[in-house]
Design a protein around this motif. Structure first.
Motif, PDB file in Angstrom:
ATOM      1  N   PHE A  34      -5.949  -7.648  -0.301  1.00  0.00           N
ATOM      2  CA  PHE A  34      -6.806  -7.337   0.737  1.00  0.00           C
ATOM      3  C   PHE A  34      -6.003  -6.909   1.926  1.00  0.00           C
ATOM      4  CE2 PHE A  34     -10.225 -10.521  -0.289  1.00  0.00           C
ATOM      5  CZ  PHE A  34     -11.179  -9.753  -0.311  1.00  0.00           C
ATOM      6  N   GLN A  35      -4.619  -7.310   2.204  1.00  0.00           N
ATOM      7  CA  GLN A  35      -3.830  -6.963   3.124  1.00  0.00           C
ATOM      8  C   GLN A  35      -3.396  -5.439   2.602  1.00  0.00           C
ATOM      9  OE1 GLN A  35      -2.747  -7.934   5.976  1.00  0.00           O
ATOM     10  NE2 GLN A  35      -1.636  -6.157   6.452  1.00  0.00           N
ATOM     11  N   ARG A  36      -3.317  -5.159   1.548  1.00  0.00           N
ATOM     12  CA  ARG A  36      -2.837  -3.598   0.850  1.00  0.00           C
ATOM     13  C   ARG A  36      -3.922  -2.562   1.304  1.00  0.00           C
ATOM     14  NH1 ARG A  36       0.826  -1.159  -2.380  1.00  0.00           N
ATOM     15  NH2 ARG A  36      -0.037   0.734  -3.484  1.00  0.00           N
ATOM     16  N   CYS A  37      -5.202  -3.284   1.079  1.00  0.00           N
ATOM     17  CA  CYS A  37      -6.424  -2.307   1.257  1.00  0.00           C
ATOM     18  C   CYS A  37      -6.532  -2.269   2.946  1.00  0.00           C
ATOM     19  CB  CYS A  37      -7.813  -3.115   0.722  1.00  0.00           C
ATOM     20  SG  CYS A  37      -9.361  -2.066   0.686  1.00  0.00           S
ATOM     21  N   ASP A  38      -6.314  -2.989   3.848  1.00  0.00           N
ATOM     22  CA  ASP A  38      -6.393  -2.841   5.083  1.00  0.00           C
ATOM     23  C   ASP A  38      -5.303  -1.614   5.450  1.00  0.00           C
ATOM     24  OD1 ASP A  38      -7.483  -3.716   7.832  1.00  0.00           O
ATOM     25  OD2 ASP A  38      -5.382  -3.694   8.027  1.00  0.00           O
TER      26      ASP A  38
ATOM     27  N   LEU B 216      -5.026  -0.503  -8.338  1.00  0.00           N
ATOM     28  CA  LEU B 216      -4.633   0.345  -7.052  1.00  0.00           C
ATOM     29  C   LEU B 216      -4.350  -0.596  -5.847  1.00  0.00           C
ATOM     30  CD1 LEU B 216      -4.792   3.104  -5.668  1.00  0.00           C
ATOM     31  CD2 LEU B 216      -6.806   2.464  -4.433  1.00  0.00           C
ATOM     32  N   LEU B 217      -4.810  -1.850  -5.727  1.00  0.00           N
ATOM     33  CA  LEU B 217      -4.306  -2.786  -4.819  1.00  0.00           C
ATOM     34  C   LEU B 217      -3.295  -3.852  -4.947  1.00  0.00           C
ATOM     35  CD1 LEU B 217      -8.095  -2.928  -2.976  1.00  0.00           C
ATOM     36  CD2 LEU B 217      -6.133  -1.532  -2.368  1.00  0.00           C
ATOM     37  N   THR B 218      -3.038  -3.947  -6.233  1.00  0.00           N
ATOM     38  CA  THR B 218      -2.105  -4.782  -6.662  1.00  0.00           C
ATOM     39  C   THR B 218      -0.655  -4.080  -7.158  1.00  0.00           C
ATOM     40  OG1 THR B 218      -3.270  -5.066  -8.650  1.00  0.00           O
ATOM     41  CG2 THR B 218      -3.846  -6.617  -7.113  1.00  0.00           C
ATOM     42  N   ALA B 219      -0.623  -2.814  -7.096  1.00  0.00           N
ATOM     43  CA  ALA B 219       0.289  -2.130  -7.870  1.00  0.00           C
ATOM     44  C   ALA B 219       1.683  -2.580  -6.931  1.00  0.00           C
ATOM     45  CB  ALA B 219       0.267  -0.505  -7.514  1.00  0.00           C
TER      46      ALA B 219
END
Length: 378
Positions: free
Chosen positions: A295-299, A241-244
């Protein structure tokens, strides 16, 4: 009805009103399949000592499950969001959480509210004046007090039902469930030993096992991972999900087909794990650049879902996200803007909502807003 050995056996009555006692099994006219040679036919659910069905059940439970599946758009997942967050934080071989993690306890209480909202047990109070208050300060009410089958969820739901006469806000419930209150009259609302009880529940589900370890002066029960594939599947979903690289939600980021609110659960899991400071364990195989990008995408995902309506955020995100964004710009990274990368995720979640005014999803947005400020609260 009990046998001589003290075991209880549940029998299902037929059209005949006559009842068959346990002593009747020794009579000549009684057969092992539950039918008499010259009398009324009776059936039973069986036991561990007899053939046939081994589990007694109430057909009404199955009908209720079918109704819930049709109403909520899918079946319940095997693990709750709280259990998945706990699994991400556990050390595989040692079986305990980091002693320096102060965030996970508070985040797990927020996950309890999210899980109850996804199961359509609680929602925000429908009041036209609620928009005057920030989302975390809006009142919560119980809309369905039926038990969920999960002990911790049922305990929290029972406390919320008892407080219906004086409804509390989202922030107040998370504080009370965490024990973060100065009001001695409300201290009884604290859910105690949540992490240990969740771990024991995972032991019952075959995901963890129990061991005893010696820590210098005392022994402590630990719960190493027994089913590695289950934890690996959770890590794969979060990382996917966070590296797509596109705004399309990858299939590997979602739970099994037919699971209730698959996309919403994926988003809540990633955001709750981020707030609980357990994402480091999931990103162990990524390079430094990929970790920072994830981490940036999750934020950014958290910022877009910690507002109502979803995707209406215009702020800079959390404090840690602003620091990470500054580092990314300083390093000259050319990664695409986070807002554009999560718009597809927002649209998929909106498809799972019951209209634009879904009070359950609005409650989830309030919980995520509280979790987004967890670093400043602690």
């Amino acid at each position: 009805m009990t046998t001589a050995a003290g075991l209880s056996r549940r029998r299902v009555a037929t059209a005949s009103s006559s009842s068959v006692t346990a002593d009747d099994t020794s009579s000549p006219g009684w057969h092992s399949n539950g039918s008499a040679s010259n009398g009324p036919v009776a059936t039973h659910a069986g036991s561990a000592f007899e053939g046939g069905n081994k589990i007694a059940f109430d057909p009404r439970d199955l009908d209720q499950d079918k109704e819930d599946t049709a109403r909520h758009g899918g079946r319940m997942p095997r693990l709750t969001i709280m259990e998945e967050v706990l699994l991400l934080g556990l050390k595989d071989k040692h079986g305990y959480l980091s002693f320096w993690n102060d965030s996970i306890s508070y985040a797990l209480r927020g996950c309890i509210l999210i899980e109850l909202a996804l199961r359509r047990r609680i929602a925000l109070v429908k009041d036209v004046n609620r928009r005057r208050n920030p989302i975390p300060d809006r009142l919560v009410e119980v809309i369905d007090d039926r038990q969920t089958g999960e002990t911790i969820l049922d305990e929290a739901l029972k406390m919320m039902k008892a407080q219906e006469t004086d409804k509390l806000t989202i922030t107040s419930w998370i504080d009370l469930l965490s024990g973060e209150t100065w009001n001695v009259m409300k201290i009884g609302y604290q859910l105690k030993q949540v992490r240990e009880r969740l771990a024991k529940g995972l032991v019952d589900k075959g995901v963890l096992r129990t061991e005893k370890r010696n820590f210098l002066l005392f022994d402590m029960a630990t719960h190493p991972v027994a089913d590695v594939r289950t934890k690996e599947s959770i890590i794969t979903r979060v990382v996917s999900l966070l590296t797509a690289s596109t705004s399309t939600v990858p299939h590997s980021a979602l739970d099994k087909e037919g699971t209730q609110y698959r996309v919403t659960r994926a988003v809540c899991l990633a955001c709750a794990a981020y707030a609980a400071s357990v994402l480091d364990n999931a990103f162990g195989r990524l390079t430094y650049e990929d970790r920072e990008a994830a981490f940036q995408r999750c934020d950014e995902v958290l910022a877009e879902f910690a507002c109502w309506p979803f995707g209406s955020n215009s702020g800079p995100g959390t404090a840690s996200g602003r620091r990470r964004e500054a580092v990314r710009i300083g390093m000259g990274s050319s990664l695409p803007s986070g807002r554009e990368s999560v718009l597809g995720l927002v649209q998929e979640v909106k498809k799972e909502m019951n209209g634009e005014e879904d009070l359950g999803f609005e409650l989830i947005a309030g919980v995520l807003e509280v979790l987004s400020k967890l670093d400043s609260l602690l």
